[in-house]
Design a protein around this motif. Structure first.
Motif, mmCIF file in Angstrom:
data_model
loop_
_atom_site.group_PDB
_atom_site.id
_atom_site.type_symbol
_atom_site.label_atom_id
_atom_site.label_comp_id
_atom_site.label_asym_id
_atom_site.label_seq_id
_atom_site.Cartn_x
_atom_site.Cartn_y
_atom_site.Cartn_z
ATOM 1 N N HIS A 21 0.833 -1.211 0.000
ATOM 2 C CA HIS A 21 0.000 0.000 0.000
ATOM 3 C C HIS A 21 0.867 1.260 0.000
ATOM 4 N N ARG A 22 1.946 1.214 0.770
ATOM 5 C CA ARG A 22 2.844 2.371 0.792
ATOM 6 C C ARG A 22 3.509 2.571 -0.574
ATOM 7 N N GLN A 23 3.847 1.492 -1.248
ATOM 8 C CA GLN A 23 4.421 1.612 -2.589
ATOM 9 C C GLN A 23 3.430 2.235 -3.568
ATOM 10 N N GLU A 24 2.164 1.860 -3.450
ATOM 11 C CA GLU A 24 1.158 2.467 -4.324
ATOM 12 C C GLU A 24 1.036 3.963 -4.071
ATOM 13 N N ARG A 25 1.007 4.360 -2.791
ATOM 14 C CA ARG A 25 0.916 5.792 -2.480
ATOM 15 C C ARG A 25 2.159 6.549 -2.938
ATOM 16 N N VAL A 26 3.316 5.939 -2.769
ATOM 17 C CA VAL A 26 4.553 6.595 -3.195
ATOM 18 C C VAL A 26 4.596 6.742 -4.715
ATOM 19 N N ASN A 27 4.148 5.721 -5.436
ATOM 20 C CA ASN A 27 4.116 5.817 -6.901
ATOM 21 C C ASN A 27 3.148 6.900 -7.363
ATOM 22 N N ARG A 28 1.994 7.011 -6.682
ATOM 23 C CA ARG A 28 1.047 8.063 -7.045
ATOM 24 C C ARG A 28 1.644 9.455 -6.784
ATOM 25 N N GLY A 29 2.256 9.630 -5.624
ATOM 26 C CA GLY A 29 2.897 10.910 -5.333
ATOM 27 C C GLY A 29 4.050 11.208 -6.265
ATOM 28 N N TYR A 30 4.791 10.164 -6.659
ATOM 29 C CA TYR A 30 5.906 10.359 -7.594
ATOM 30 C C TYR A 30 5.410 10.840 -8.952
ATOM 31 N N GLN A 31 4.321 10.247 -9.436
ATOM 32 C CA GLN A 31 3.765 10.687 -10.724
ATOM 33 C C GLN A 31 3.239 12.114 -10.632
ATOM 34 N N LEU A 32 2.571 12.457 -9.518
ATOM 35 C CA LEU A 32 2.057 13.824 -9.366
ATOM 36 C C LEU A 32 3.185 14.846 -9.307
ATOM 37 N N LEU A 33 4.267 14.516 -8.602
ATOM 38 C CA LEU A 33 5.393 15.442 -8.525
ATOM 39 C C LEU A 33 6.074 15.609 -9.882
ATOM 40 N N LYS A 34 6.151 14.542 -10.650
ATOM 41 C CA LYS A 34 6.740 14.666 -11.981
ATOM 42 C C LYS A 34 5.882 15.556 -12.882
ATOM 43 N N ARG A 35 4.563 15.402 -12.783
ATOM 44 C CA ARG A 35 3.682 16.272 -13.571
ATOM 45 C C ARG A 35 3.805 17.726 -13.120
ATOM 46 N N LYS A 36 3.902 17.934 -11.807
ATOM 47 C CA LYS A 36 4.058 19.294 -11.297
ATOM 48 C C LYS A 36 5.356 19.912 -11.790
ATOM 49 N N ALA A 37 6.441 19.150 -11.747
ATOM 50 C CA ALA A 37 7.728 19.671 -12.225
ATOM 51 C C ALA A 37 7.671 20.005 -13.711
ATOM 52 N N GLU A 38 6.994 19.161 -14.473
ATOM 53 C CA GLU A 38 6.881 19.438 -15.914
ATOM 54 C C GLU A 38 6.046 20.692 -16.173
ATOM 55 N N ALA A 39 4.940 20.870 -15.429
ATOM 56 C CA ALA A 39 4.117 22.073 -15.593
ATOM 57 C C ALA A 39 4.892 23.326 -15.188
ATOM 58 N N LEU A 40 5.664 23.233 -14.115
ATOM 59 C CA LEU A 40 6.460 24.390 -13.687
ATOM 60 C C LEU A 40 7.545 24.704 -14.714
ATOM 61 N N ARG A 41 8.105 23.705 -15.325
ATOM 62 C CA ARG A 41 9.111 23.957 -16.362
ATOM 63 C C ARG A 41 8.505 24.674 -17.561
ATOM 64 N N ILE A 42 7.322 24.223 -17.971
ATOM 65 C CA ILE A 42 6.665 24.877 -19.112
ATOM 66 C C ILE A 42 6.365 26.333 -18.789
ATOM 67 N N LYS A 43 5.792 26.572 -17.603
ATOM 68 C CA LYS A 43 5.486 27.945 -17.205
ATOM 69 C C LYS A 43 6.756 28.768 -17.041
ATOM 70 N N GLY A 44 7.814 28.174 -16.521
ATOM 71 C CA GLY A 44 9.070 28.895 -16.367
ATOM 72 C C GLY A 44 9.681 29.268 -17.710
ATOM 73 N N ARG A 45 9.606 28.368 -18.694
ATOM 74 C CA ARG A 45 10.126 28.703 -20.024
ATOM 75 C C ARG A 45 9.325 29.831 -20.660
ATOM 76 N N GLN A 46 8.003 29.790 -20.490
ATOM 77 C CA GLN A 46 7.182 30.877 -21.022
ATOM 78 C C GLN A 46 7.527 32.207 -20.347
ATOM 79 N N ALA A 47 7.673 32.199 -19.024
ATOM 80 C CA ALA A 47 8.005 33.429 -18.310
ATOM 81 C C ALA A 47 9.396 33.932 -18.693
ATOM 82 N N ALA A 48 10.350 33.010 -18.903
ATOM 83 C CA ALA A 48 11.702 33.424 -19.289
ATOM 84 C C ALA A 48 11.704 34.047 -20.684
#
Length: 290
Positions: A21-48
């Motif tokens: 169960h902990r592995q499932e929660r960690v995998n879900r959080g890992y995917q969400l953090l990767k999506r967040k990092a990708e969205a922040l990168r896109i927004k950062g490139r646009q702002a730059a």
């Protein structure tokens, strides 16, 4: 398995389910953090990109504004003292607008003109050079707007850069530390449970073998007691007399200790060093529990 690369847990089915169960929660959080990092990168490139364009426009606007100021000084002479003496309310104000970019709180700055503020220099240049003065005022007002926009974009870029670094550190920590530890912990629990199952299976086999030996000993004792009750006179004199006690002991010894029979037979071989053949006890399929 090294205990430093896993969590200190006990090998049980409950802990195995908890780790999964902990592995499932960690995998879900890992995917969400990767999506967040990708969205922040896109927004950062646009702002730059927008910041670079605004910086180019700001340089051109400031150059035009200072050229207009030089023209005013050439027409009306030095007017810095007059401007400093007639400072009143600000006509351009800055408004802070809060924004949320993928969970990161940022502040956007927006320039707003206040029409109620009085312009103490609205009549400047009436005698001479009024047109140059108006152009200079418009140029510097536009420069102030671009400066506010530039400051807002620069602040957004700095905040997004820090947020991206923090998010990537979390992603790398989960990928390089937490997930391998959980995987090693699950492997350790499975190995321990398999080892316990093998030990239990071996124990049951030994219990089964002990029961078989006990049954064989009981059978031999019954045969001994039955043969002892036979009348010695009923046996014919022509037949050789066999001691029933000796036969029963030999039967029991051969059944319980097959090495004894092999050792006695090997002693009749040729002289010299000999190796006693001790064959292992082979259980039949019916003797196995599973």
């Amino acid at each position: 398995m090294n205990a430093e690369n896993r969590y200190p847990v006990t090998a049980s089915l409950f802990m195995l389910r908890e780790i999964k169960h902990r592995q499932e929660r960690v995998n879900r959080g890992y995917q969400l953090l990767k999506r967040k990092a990708e969205a922040l990168r896109i927004k950062g490139r646009q702002a730059a990109a927008e910041l670079a364009a605004t910086q180019g426009v700001l340089g051109h606007t400031l150059r035009e504004a200072y050229i207009s100021l030089a023209a005013v000084k050439f027409t009306n002479g030095e007017s810095n003292a007059m401007v400093l003496e007639n400072i009143g309310e600000a006509q351009v104000r800055v408004q802070r607008i809060s924004e949320n970019i993928s969970g990161v709180s940022t502040v956007s700055l927006q320039a707003i003109e206040d029409p109620t503020a009085s312009d103490s220099l609205r009549y400047a240049g009436l005698g001479a050079g009024g047109h140059r003065t108006s152009e200079a005022k418009r140029a510097f007002r536009e420069a102030v707007r671009i400066l506010i926009k530039f400051a807002s974009l620069r602040n957004t870029c700095i905040l997004l850069d820090e947020a991206i670094k923090s998010t990537l550190r979390k992603v790398n920590g989960i990928e390089k530390v937490i997930m391998p530890k959980l995987h090693n912990t699950e492997t350790y629990i499975l190995m321990e449970m398999d080892e316990r199952e093998r030990e239990e299976f071996h124990r049951l086999k030994m219990v089964k073998a002990k029961k078989v030996r006990t049954q064989a000993l009981t059978t031999c004792r019954q045969e001994m007691s039955a043969l002892a009750t036979i009348d010695e006179g009923a046996i014919s004199d022509s037949q050789p007399f066999d001691d029933p006690f000796k036969q029963s002991i030999e039967c029991l010894t051969a059944y319980l200790n097959p090495c004894h029979t092999a050792l006695s037979s090997s002693r009749t071989e040729s002289s010299g060093d000999y190796k006693p053949a001790c064959l292992p006890h082979n259980w039949d399929d019916d003797d196995l529990l599973f």
